[in-house]
Design a protein around this motif. Structure first.
Motif: not given
Ligand code: G3P
Length: 220
Positions: A112-116
């Motif tokens: 989520r933090k890596a916008s995946l």
């Protein structure tokens, strides 16, 4: 974000889907997606991810992501690196790459933090209910005993579990997979509320993957 219903072909590590062949199969998926307008993505092994994601315009997913941030984690699959390949998302907790619940939670946060885009896999409706609280973009219901089957599918063998998974998912779109191989399988699952599919062998082992993919997504 892909719009439902969606189709994701999981390339796994089948011989037909690695190296140069991964790119060829990816191109076939891109062609069918462009010509049919269906939301089609692919989940590609880590070594082919960069090349494939750079060469096709359809959504590409990693098959796994580890619960680590930047740092000293030799051999791990880092979410930020997945993102930098051009992939848009990742499968998590696939039946063939299970995680402890703690690691699943952490992997989900890292991705989520890596916008995946996160597709969290579950083996039964109870796991769907539990994993829905992680709030992934998609849940995928895949009973392990039917994965890879060419004679039975989740749609024909466990239709009630598809409906139950959909009802327990708290509105998170549910993909289904395991033995999906016919238009009838696709139609049954859609009628039961599935928002899409996570499929491997029907496409990867097909004599004519393009024709098979076209036929299966025609049910959309
Ligand atoms: O992730 C897809 C999967 O596990 C289902 O595999 O071969 O039954 O379509 P398959």
């Amino acid at each position: 974000m892909m719009s439902c219903p969606i189709w994701i072909t999981n390339f796994k590590t089948y011989e037909q889907c690695v190296g140069k062949k991964a790119l060829e199969l990816a191109k076939i998926h891109e062609k069918v997606a462009l010509e049919t307008g269906v939301s089609i993505g692919i989940a590609v092994n880590a070594f082919d991810l960069f090349r494939v994601a750079q060469e096709v315009k359809i959504p590409v997913f990693a098959q796994h992501c580890d619960p680590v941030d930047y740092g000293a984690h030799t051999g791990h699959l880092l979410a930020q690196s997945i993102k930098k390949t051009g992939a848009i998302g990742t499968l998590l907790n696939h039946s063939e790459r299970r995680l402890s619940f703690a690691d699943l939670q952490d992997s989900e946060v890292c991705a989520r933090k890596a916008s995946l885009t996160r597709v969290v896999c579950a083996e039964d409706p109870q796991e769907i209910e539990k994993f829905a609280w992680l709030n992934p973009d998609f849940l995928a219901f895949e009973p392990p005993e039917l994965i890879g089957s060419s004679t039975a599918s989740v749609s024909t063998s466990k239709p009630e579990s598809i409906a139950e998974s959909v009802s327990l998912s708290r509105g998170i779109p549910v993909l289904v997979g395991a033995g999906i191989q016919s238009v009838a399988d696709v139609k049954i699952a859609l009628e039961l509320g599935a928002s899409g599919f996570l499929v491997a062998s029907a496409i990867t082992k097909a004599e004519d993957p393009e024709a098979t993919l076209r036929e299966l997504v025609s049910a959309f």
